[in-house]
Enzyme design. Structure first.
Site, short mmCIF file in Angstrom:
data_model
loop_
_atom_site.label_atom_id
_atom_site.label_comp_id
_atom_site.label_asym_id
_atom_site.label_seq_id
_atom_site.Cartn_x
_atom_site.Cartn_y
_atom_site.Cartn_z
N LYS A 32 9.10 2.03 9.80
CA LYS A 32 8.39 3.31 9.88
C LYS A 32 7.92 3.60 11.29
O LYS A 32 7.96 4.75 11.74
CB LYS A 32 7.24 3.32 8.87
CG LYS A 32 7.77 3.21 7.44
CD LYS A 32 6.71 3.13 6.40
CE LYS A 32 7.31 2.75 5.05
NZ LYS A 32 7.70 1.32 4.94
N GLY B 233 8.82 -2.70 11.33
CA GLY B 233 8.93 -1.55 12.22
C GLY B 233 9.81 -0.42 11.74
O GLY B 233 10.12 0.50 12.51
N CYS C 57 4.58 -0.13 -1.94
CA CYS C 57 5.78 -0.28 -2.77
C CYS C 57 5.37 -0.91 -4.10
O CYS C 57 6.09 -1.73 -4.66
CB CYS C 57 6.87 -1.07 -2.06
SG CYS C 57 6.33 -2.66 -1.44
C1 LIG Z 1 4.68 -3.19 3.46
S1 LIG Z 1 4.65 -4.20 4.83
C2 LIG Z 1 4.84 -3.06 6.13
C3 LIG Z 1 6.25 -2.55 6.32
C4 LIG Z 1 6.34 -1.67 7.56
N1 LIG Z 1 5.42 -0.59 7.51
C5 LIG Z 1 7.73 -1.12 7.77
O1 LIG Z 1 7.99 0.01 7.40
O2 LIG Z 1 8.58 -1.84 8.32
C6 LIG Z 1 2.98 -4.62 4.94
C7 LIG Z 1 2.58 -5.30 6.23
O3 LIG Z 1 1.17 -5.46 6.23
C8 LIG Z 1 0.87 -6.57 7.03
N2 LIG Z 1 -0.53 -6.94 6.74
C9 LIG Z 1 -1.01 -7.71 5.73
N3 LIG Z 1 -2.35 -7.77 5.80
C10 LIG Z 1 -2.71 -7.01 6.85
C11 LIG Z 1 -3.98 -6.69 7.45
N4 LIG Z 1 -5.13 -7.15 6.96
N5 LIG Z 1 -3.98 -5.90 8.54
C12 LIG Z 1 -2.83 -5.44 9.06
N6 LIG Z 1 -1.60 -5.71 8.54
C13 LIG Z 1 -1.57 -6.50 7.46
C14 LIG Z 1 1.92 -7.58 6.64
O4 LIG Z 1 2.09 -8.55 7.62
C15 LIG Z 1 3.14 -6.69 6.45
O5 LIG Z 1 3.95 -6.69 7.58
#
Ligand SMILES: C[S@@+](CC[C@H](N)C(=O)[O-])C[C@H]1O[C@@H](n2cnc3c(N)ncnc32)[C@H](O)[C@@H]1O
Length: 571
Positions: A370, A368, A489
Site C-alpha cells: 500500500k 509496502g 483482512c
Molecule cells: C496487514 S500487515 C500490513 C500490510 C501492509 N500495509 C501492506 O500493504 O503491505 C500489518 C502490519 O502491522 C505491523 N504491526 C504489528 N503491530 C504493529 C504496531 N503496534 N505498530 C505498527 N505496526 C505494527 C506488522 O508488522 C505488519 O507488517
C-alpha cells in the site's frame, strides 16, 4: 497442396475428431443424455474466460499490426502492437526471499500481499460469443481442397479449443456433482423421515461423506423450519449439529465456526467457508511510476502471460490467468514495473485517495504494497512516512520501495501506538492493522484452528489503540485531507466495526463514504450491540461475493483535533 495435404488434414481430423467425440461421449454419460437429447460435438459449451488481450481478431495478428483492445477505459489508449513471441527467461527473483507469502513470518496478515497463487477464474463466456457455434468459422476440410495451411491451422486450433472446452465442461460437471450434496431443494435431496430420525445418532462413526450429506439435510431443515422440523429437536440443536459437522468437514475450531455462524445465515456461511478454501485470482498492480498498464500488459503477454485488466474500478490492476514464467521473477518484476498484490489490498488506498504534495502516514506498512501504491498515486511528491513495528519486516518494505522507484518515503520502525507523540499534523493516515486474518484463510489455513476468543480480544484492543494514535497523527485542519483509513483482512466484527465505534466515542471523527463502488455495508447491530449508524458507510468484502479476500475498509474524516471528554478509556 496435393494428396499429401489432404491426407495430413484427414489425419488431423481423425486425431482431433476422435478426441472431441470421446469427450462428448463422457459428458453425455455424466449427464445421462441419450438419443436426441445427447450432446453433439458441435454443441456450444461455456468455456473458461480467455484474456481480453488474448481475444484479438485473427486477421490482426501479424507482426507490426496494431489491435485496439475491446474494453477498458483507463487513461492508457490500450493499443497493442502485435509481436508476441513466447521468448522468456526463467529467473529466480532476489525479492522472493523478502516477499514470499510463505516466508518465516507466522501471522496471516503478513502474507496478505504477493500471494503468488494462480487464478482459477470462474469467469466464462459462451462459444457463441466467440463465433464458434453454429458452424461459424468452420471449414469442411475433406470437401474443400482450396483450404490453405493457415486456415488449416485455425481449424486445428478450433478443434483443440473444442476439445479443451469439453474437458473443461467435464471438470465443471464433476465439481457440480460434488457440490450437489449441498444444494437446497434439489429433487434428489428430499428428506426421508428415517434420515431425520437418524440425524442425531452415531456421531463418532460418521464418515466425511455422511457428515457432508447431513450438512445438506440440516441446511434444508433450517431453511424451511416450519415445514421440515422434526418436532423433537429445537432449531438450536439442529444448528449446533450443523456447526459441529461444518467444523469437522472444513477443519475449523469451534470458536471460529460459531463466530461465522453468527455473522451469516447457515447457507451463506457454508458459501463463505467454501470460498475461503479456494485461492483468489492472482493480481498484479502496475507501478505507474515506471510504466503504463498497457505497456506492462504488452511486455508480459510477449513472455507468455495470459492477463486481463482487473475491474473497472482499478486503473492499475491486471489479473493473471496463467503464465509460462514465474510472475515474481520476470525482468519487468525485477525492474519494479509491478507489485504482486491482492485486489482487496488496492481498496484502502483508493479510499485514502492520496493527493500530490501531501504528508501521509502508513502506520503498519510492511511489506509496502500500500505504501508504494500511495506514492505512485502521489507521483512521488510530498512525503509518505512508512512505519512498521517489526524490524525484520522493514527489510521487505525497503526492498520494495527501492525496486518500485519510490522516492518520497521515510521509513521508520516504531510501535504505531506511540507514533502520535512523534508525528503529528499529517494530511492523511492509513492504518492497515494487524489482525486475525480471518478474511485470508485461503492464504493461511492455520487460521482455522489457531484463533480463539482471547486472541480476537487482544487484537481488538491493539487495533483500538493504533486507530486512536492514527487519528491523533492526523490534522483536522489539513487543507486537503484530514482523512484516516482503517482496514483489516479480518471479517470479524470485533476487529472492525467495534474498533471504529470505540474511536468515534473517543475522538472527533466521523465515518464518511469510502467511495468504492462495490462491497457490503458495515454492520451496525451485532450480538445485542448497537454501533453508530454511520458504520454502514464502511465497506466489507467477501470471497464468496466479491471473489476477493475477506476485507474491511472504513474511512474517517477528522472534525477537530484533541480528545473527547467524559469517555472512559478501556481497551
Ligand atoms: C496487514 S500487515 C500490513 C500490510 C501492509 N500495509 C501492506 O500493504 O503491505 C500489518 C502490519 O502491522 C505491523 N504491526 C504489528 N503491530 C504493529 C504496531 N503496534 N505498530 C505498527 N505496526 C505494527 C506488522 O508488522 C505488519 O507488517
Amino acid at each position: 497442396m496435393g494428396g499429401t495435404g489432404r491426407s495430413k488434414r484427414a489425419k488431423r481430423i481423425r486425431k482431433f475428431g476422435t478426441g472431441v467425440q470421446e469427450s462428448v461421449r463422457i459428458v453425455n454419460k455424466k449427464l445421462k443424455l441419450s438419443g436426441e437429447d445427447a450432446l453433439q460435438p458441435d454443441v456450444p459449451f461455456r468455456r473458461k474466460k480467455r484474456s481480453t488481450f488474448e481475444r484479438r481478431p485473427k486477421q490482426n495478428l501479424k507482426p507490426g499490426k496494431k489491435t485496439v483492445v475491446d474494453r477498458q477505459e483507463d487513461d492508457d489508449d490500450d493499443v497493442l502492437t502485435e509481436d508476441e513471441n513466447h521468448a522468456y527467461e526463467s529467473v529466480d527473483s532476489p525479492f522472493d526471499a523478502v516477499e514470499s507469502p510463505n516466508s518465516e513470518d507466522s501471522e496471516p496478515w503478513e502474507r496478505e500481499d504477493e500471494d503468488g497463487t494462480f487464478s482459477d477464474s470462474s469467469a466464462v463466456e459462451t462459444a457463441e460469443e466467440n463465433g464458434l457455434a453454429n458452424g461459424e468459422g468452420k471449414i469442411d476440410l475433406l470437401e474443400d481442397s482450396s483450404v490453405d495451411e493457415e486456415r488449416e491451422e485455425e481449424m486445428e486450433e478450433l478443434e483443440i479449443e473444442k476439445e479443451n472446452r469439453l474437458l473443461e465442461d467435464e471438470r465443471r460437471l464433476e465439481e457440480e456433482e460434488s457440490k450437489a450434496e449441498f444444494t437446497l431443494n434439489d429433487a434428489d435431496n428430499v428428506i426421508q423421515t428415517e434420515q431425520l430420525e437418524n440425524l442425531f445418532h452415531n456421531d463418532i462413526h460418521r464418515s466425511l461423506t455422511d457428515r457432508k450429506s447431513r450438512i445438506s439435510i440440516v441446511l434444508q431443515v433450517l431453511s424451511d423450519w416450519k415445514n421440515r422440523k422434526d418436532g423433537t429437536h429445537s432449531r438450536s440443536e439442529f444448528l449446533s449439529l450443523l456447526q459441529s459437522d461444518v467444523s469437522y468437514v472444513y477443519g475449523y475450531n469451534t470458536f471460529l465456526i460459531e463466530e461465522f455462524f453468527r455473522m451469516f445465515s447457515p447457507v451463506e456461511c457454508i458459501e463463505f467457508i467454501e470460498a475461503s478454501d479456494k485461492p483468489r485470482p492472482l493480481v498484479i498492480r502496475t507501478n505507474t511510476l515506471k510504466t503504463k498498464r498497457r505497456q506492462l500488459a504488452q511486455a508480459l503477454i510477449s513472455r507468455g502471460v495470459n492477463i486481463d485488466p482487473l475491474e473497472k474500478w482499478s486503473k492499475e490492476g491486471l489479473v493473471v490467468y496463467e503464465s509460462r514464467v514465474p510472475i515474481g521473477a520476470t525482468p519487468e518484476y525485477l525492474a519494479g514495473h509491478y507489485m504482486i498484490q491482492a485486489s482487496s489490498s488496492f481498496l484502502p488506498v483508493l479510499a485514502l485517495a492520496p493527493q500530490e504534495n501531501e504528508k501521509i502516514l502508513d502506520m503498519a506498512a510492511s511489506p509496502g504494497g500500500k505504501t508504494t501504491f500511495i506514492s505512485a498515486r502521489m507521483h512521488n511528491t510530498g512525503i509518505v512516512y512508512a512505519n512498521d513495528a517489526k524490524a525484520d519486516r522493514i527489510k521487505s518494505l525497503v526492498a520494495n520501495i527501492h525496486r518500485l522507484g519510490v522516492e518520497n518515503t521515510i521509513v521508520s520502525c516504531y510501535d504505531g501506538r506511540k507514533l502520535a507523540s512523534i508525528l503529528q499534523g499529517l494530511d492523511r493516515v492509513l492504518l492497515d492493522a494487524p489482525c486475525s486474518g480471518t478474511g485470508i484463510i485461503s492464504h493461511d489455513p492455520s487460521v482455522k484452528t489457531s484463533r480463539e476468543w482471547n486472541d480476537i480480544q487482544k487484537n481488538s484492543s491493539i487495533q483500538k489503540q493504533l486507530l486512536l494514535s492514527a487519528i491523533d497523527c492526523c490534522n483536522a485542519h489539513s487543507k486537503t485531507g484530514g482523512i484516516i483509513v482503517y482496514s483489516t483482512c479480518s471479517v470479524l466484527v470485533e476487529e472492525n466495526e467495534a474498533v471504529i465505534d470505540y474511536c468515534l466515542k473517543h475522538r472527533f471523527v466521523k465515518v464518511v463514504s469510502c467511495e468504492i463502488p462495490f462491497g457490503m455495508p458495515g454492520i451496525t447491530k451485532y450480538r445485542g450491540r448497537q454501533f453508530h449508524s454511520s458504520l454502514q458507510e464502511a465497506r466489507r468484502f467477501f470471497p464468496h461475493i466479491h471473489n476477493m479476500d475477506g476485507f474491511f475498509v472504513c474511512k474517517l474524516k477528522k472534525l477537530k483535533n484533541g480528545k473527547r471528554k467524559n469517555t472512559t478509556t478501556t481497551f
